[in-house]
Scaffold this motif. Sequence first.
Motif, PDB file in Angstrom:
ATOM      1  N   ALA A 295       0.753  -1.280  -0.083  1.00 48.46           N
ATOM      2  CA  ALA A 295      -0.102   0.042  -0.002  1.00 48.46           C
ATOM      3  C   ALA A 295       0.888   1.288   0.078  1.00 48.46           C
ATOM      4  CB  ALA A 295      -0.766  -0.045   1.271  1.00 48.46           C
ATOM      5  N   LEU A 296       2.014   1.317   0.971  1.00 49.22           N
ATOM      6  CA  LEU A 296       2.797   2.452   0.691  1.00 49.22           C
ATOM      7  C   LEU A 296       3.574   2.478  -0.729  1.00 49.22           C
ATOM      8  CD1 LEU A 296       4.339   4.741   2.408  1.00 49.22           C
ATOM      9  CD2 LEU A 296       5.687   3.237   3.378  1.00 49.22           C
ATOM     10  N   VAL A 297       4.037   1.491  -1.004  1.00 54.61           N
ATOM     11  CA  VAL A 297       4.689   1.392  -2.227  1.00 54.61           C
ATOM     12  C   VAL A 297       3.556   2.001  -3.609  1.00 54.61           C
ATOM     13  CG1 VAL A 297       5.947   0.116  -4.195  1.00 54.61           C
ATOM     14  CG2 VAL A 297       6.158  -0.457  -1.754  1.00 54.61           C
ATOM     15  N   SER A 298       2.585   1.695  -3.393  1.00 51.04           N
ATOM     16  CA  SER A 298       1.822   2.123  -4.221  1.00 51.04           C
ATOM     17  C   SER A 298       1.250   3.727  -4.298  1.00 51.04           C
ATOM     18  CB  SER A 298       0.286   1.252  -4.185  1.00 51.04           C
ATOM     19  OG  SER A 298      -0.756   2.182  -4.436  1.00 51.04           O
TER      20      SER A 298
ATOM     21  N   VAL B 249       9.077   0.323  -9.913  1.00 51.23           N
ATOM     22  CA  VAL B 249       8.464  -0.618  -8.612  1.00 51.23           C
ATOM     23  C   VAL B 249       9.186  -2.091  -8.595  1.00 51.23           C
ATOM     24  CG1 VAL B 249       6.198  -1.475  -7.930  1.00 51.23           C
ATOM     25  CG2 VAL B 249       6.265   0.868  -9.145  1.00 51.23           C
ATOM     26  N   CYS B 250       9.794  -2.295  -7.458  1.00 49.32           N
ATOM     27  CA  CYS B 250      10.192  -3.470  -7.254  1.00 49.32           C
ATOM     28  C   CYS B 250       9.413  -4.424  -6.691  1.00 49.32           C
ATOM     29  CB  CYS B 250      11.463  -3.694  -6.331  1.00 49.32           C
ATOM     30  SG  CYS B 250      12.756  -2.184  -6.921  1.00 49.32           S
ATOM     31  N   VAL B 251       9.536  -5.689  -7.190  1.00 48.16           N
ATOM     32  CA  VAL B 251       8.637  -7.033  -6.659  1.00 48.16           C
ATOM     33  C   VAL B 251       9.884  -8.096  -6.601  1.00 48.16           C
ATOM     34  CG1 VAL B 251       6.463  -6.305  -7.360  1.00 48.16           C
ATOM     35  CG2 VAL B 251       7.767  -7.450  -8.986  1.00 48.16           C
ATOM     36  N   GLY B 252       9.142  -9.254  -5.847  1.00 51.72           N
ATOM     37  CA  GLY B 252      10.019 -10.235  -5.736  1.00 51.72           C
ATOM     38  C   GLY B 252       9.746 -11.261  -4.595  1.00 51.72           C
TER      39      GLY B 252
END
Length: 253
Positions: free
Chosen positions: A106-109, A124-127
Amino acid sequence: MRKPILAANWKMQKTIPEAIEFAEAFLPLVADAEVDVVIAPPFTLLDRLGAKLSGSGIALAAQNVNPNESGAFTGEIAPGMLVDLGCQYAIVGHSERRALYGETDALVSQKAASLLNHDIRPIVCVGETLEQRDAGSALSVVAEQLRGSLAEVASDRASEVVIAYEPVWAIGTGRTATPQIAQEVHESIRSVLGDLFGAVGGEIRIQYGGSVKPETVYDLMNQPDIDGALVGGASLDPEAFSRIVHFEREGSQ
Ligand code: PEP
């Protein structure tokens, strides 16, 4: 056609003299590059390194941002301050920030949306972690992170977003995902982006990150859904990062 994007994440490394020395060695090596090149140094280097990169075509990025405009947020940096310094990109949701500083999807968004309001492109990093991969849930974990981290991104701005798929088990470990493993996740990310943003999902660039080296970049970049790399360790060395920028040459060696 998605333009390749090779980005350096220096994390908490380099002093001002070290960054200037890097730029002086690196700029001539990549003067003819036809890809997007981005450097994300610590905040302390943005001003001086930005001046050094000015006119080179290399973009400056921040490694983090606070989504608020201003206010009582001690130690934080607002998007408008990054605009002041000429940042064109900012990394958000890096796994180190998620794990060490409790950053949520939510904060990343919120950060991604706030950056776009200031015309800064979010990376935007994910993993997934090793445990999640071993449990067979890599694709679902990444899809959920993606949906949460892009929840506040409007469709008409989505093409400006860059996604970095960084398996946590490959970051700083010397253990790069094989091109096949990375492509499987990138393809799945592409499909989630299509669900979220329709045809625009096909325009969004997806970087791979995790121990990328000059020796591994060509095969990764050769995959259909890998459009770039986010590079930590190997980006600290001007020669190594220039070879990554010129990934096509690595294939002919
Ligand atoms: C990173 O932290 O974004 C990263 C990919 O680091 P490294 O290349 O060192 O694994």
